[in-house]
Motif scaffolding. Sequence first.
Motif, mmCIF file in Angstrom:
data_model
loop_
_atom_site.group_PDB
_atom_site.id
_atom_site.type_symbol
_atom_site.label_atom_id
_atom_site.label_comp_id
_atom_site.label_asym_id
_atom_site.label_seq_id
_atom_site.Cartn_x
_atom_site.Cartn_y
_atom_site.Cartn_z
ATOM 1 N N THR A 298 7.777 140.536 -4.844
ATOM 2 C CA THR A 298 7.759 139.918 -5.933
ATOM 3 C C THR A 298 6.419 140.464 -6.863
ATOM 4 O O THR A 298 6.576 140.903 -8.137
ATOM 5 C CB THR A 298 7.450 138.544 -5.887
ATOM 6 N N ALA A 299 5.249 140.581 -6.193
ATOM 7 C CA ALA A 299 4.123 140.921 -7.041
ATOM 8 C C ALA A 299 4.194 142.236 -7.310
ATOM 9 O O ALA A 299 3.762 142.898 -8.662
ATOM 10 C CB ALA A 299 2.806 140.655 -6.145
ATOM 11 N N HIS B 127 2.855 133.143 -5.275
ATOM 12 C CA HIS B 127 3.509 133.864 -6.313
ATOM 13 C C HIS B 127 3.681 133.484 -7.733
ATOM 14 O O HIS B 127 3.332 134.218 -8.697
ATOM 15 C CB HIS B 127 4.906 134.417 -5.894
ATOM 16 N N ILE B 128 3.896 131.991 -7.942
ATOM 17 C CA ILE B 128 4.017 131.546 -9.103
ATOM 18 C C ILE B 128 2.779 131.285 -9.807
ATOM 19 O O ILE B 128 2.575 131.575 -10.969
ATOM 20 C CB ILE B 128 4.628 129.907 -9.015
ATOM 21 N N LEU C 24 7.548 132.090 -13.375
ATOM 22 C CA LEU C 24 8.493 132.713 -12.066
ATOM 23 C C LEU C 24 9.207 131.304 -11.941
ATOM 24 O O LEU C 24 8.914 130.290 -11.487
ATOM 25 C CB LEU C 24 7.497 133.101 -11.092
ATOM 26 N N LEU C 25 10.479 131.458 -12.178
ATOM 27 C CA LEU C 25 11.590 130.429 -12.097
ATOM 28 C C LEU C 25 12.350 130.710 -10.768
ATOM 29 O O LEU C 25 13.036 131.572 -10.764
ATOM 30 C CB LEU C 25 12.212 130.203 -13.069
ATOM 31 N N LEU D 124 -2.518 125.703 -5.656
ATOM 32 C CA LEU D 124 -1.281 125.929 -4.780
ATOM 33 C C LEU D 124 -0.203 124.668 -4.386
ATOM 34 O O LEU D 124 0.820 124.662 -4.445
ATOM 35 C CB LEU D 124 -1.466 126.830 -3.539
ATOM 36 N N HIS D 125 -1.200 123.756 -3.660
ATOM 37 C CA HIS D 125 -0.628 122.562 -3.504
ATOM 38 C C HIS D 125 0.288 121.746 -4.496
ATOM 39 O O HIS D 125 1.271 121.228 -4.459
ATOM 40 C CB HIS D 125 -1.665 121.669 -2.850
#
Length: 551
Positions: A330-331, A358-359, A370-371, A460-461
């Motif tokens: 992804t990155a 990643h999002i 990023l969906l 992130l959480h």
Amino acid sequence: MSLRPESHQRIPVRTVRTARAACPRGTPAMLIRDRLDVLFEDEEFAGLYPSDGRPGLSPGQLALVSVLQFAENLSDRAAADAVRTRIDWKYALGLELDDPGFDYSVLCEFRARLAEDGAGDRLLEAMLDRLVEAGLLKAGGRQRTDATHVLAAVRFLSRLELVGETLRAALEKLAEAAPDWLAPLIGPEWGKRYGRKVEIGKLPGGKPAVTERAEQTGRDGQTILTAAWAASAPPHLRLLPQVEILRQVWVHHYYWDARGRLRWRDGHALPPASLRFDSPYDTDVHYCVKRDTAWSGYRVHLTESCDEERPELVVHVATTHSTVQDVEMTAIIHDDLAERELLPREHVVDSGYVTAAHIERAHRIHGITLLGPVVADNSRQARAGSDFAKSAFPIDWDRRQATCPQGAVSREWRPLRISGHDYIQVKFAKADCLACPVRPQCTTSATRPRALALLPTRELHEIQMRNRLEQTTAEWQRRYAIRAGIEATLSQNIRAHGLRRSRYRGLAKTHVQHVLTALACNIARIADWVNTAPTARRRSSHFRALCTAAA
């Protein structure tokens, strides 16, 4: 061979007149020339050729021929014949009608140049530049990505066949390089064992027979390795690729026991598939299993644009070993698109490419949404639909505490590492959990308190919790529905352009094939988009008209 840049901006008049008469509506090759003009310029390939030597053929023309070849799934010989005989190809290449073309072996040599130092991506970059100039592609839209498996261009081998074929390949090369050195080492049965392609079916005697045969091959191979590394052996023999492959395969599949005997490794004692070879003739090939699919080969990731007002075009191609997981790409895809100035506004992917990290990274570094579905909470509490899933525990990040649905506050907050990933472990007091009246709904442990594993940062959480909630809504499902279109792209490239099976050996050459396949797909889609006539309104049947009136 040196480069002498040529200009093909002007198509010969006779070629234009003849092509228009023969193909008044045009062909994909002609439509691409009309819409994008010269697709590949010679100067774009200057780095592949030295400054001196005899003049070479035009690399721009060879690149276009290679793309047209993959567009029609032709062999090298058939593609060279098409350059000589097909009017529409001469039109696209800007050639005279009596141009004799070139020998088909030139195409193989040109692909070998493209495989060096990743030069194959220059083809894709050149086409993308033309598409941007023509207004058929732009940054800031929507894109989608998916991957599929690619079968290697080598025979699938069992472990027993692999070690036998590896030894045979090394013996063939040593017989060519040092026959006098090899002759004294050959046993009386070696010609029967390794004189031709190793094909072993089901051996009578079951597993003990397989082990015996494998260890016999191991002892033969060890004889060669011991002699090659002896002080009296010619040093250049150890540098032969086949001898080095033999050494590595023996390390993967054999071991020395306590008595100093060479033994065949059991399946559970093997190195991971990412380190082992599946063929001595292509060491980039690895075995992989994904759900119900098992294969030896590679994996290819295709990213395409999906804006409604423009054709759907492949903008990124990545070829990896089969053991490289989607989440690792992804990155890399985002960074490559940023370098080409073709970043999307929204990138739609499946769950294999998505994590909370990643999002966050896509939005922070590239401004991309990023969906994709974040992996759901698969805990027992979440599957049961109870009120004691992780999402039911409010987290106070400032105080580093969690509160359970019954009001108890956690007593422990410490870092945790699971399978190479960082988490935060939150534990509640044992006394609080043991006295809780709804303990059976919260945990199955008879003695231990409830514990939670949280992502390492608050951001992130919260991303994870928010996305898990949003992806259950109808609006999110509507936005995500466009991802299904990438399956059609993979199918088109597999069925029309031969994406599923590699034509060549090695990761670099296979990547060149995938780039050419993607460009062939773009040519077909641009031609369809340019040449699509407005569809007439279909006449409704009597029964359909009756149903419409009744509704």
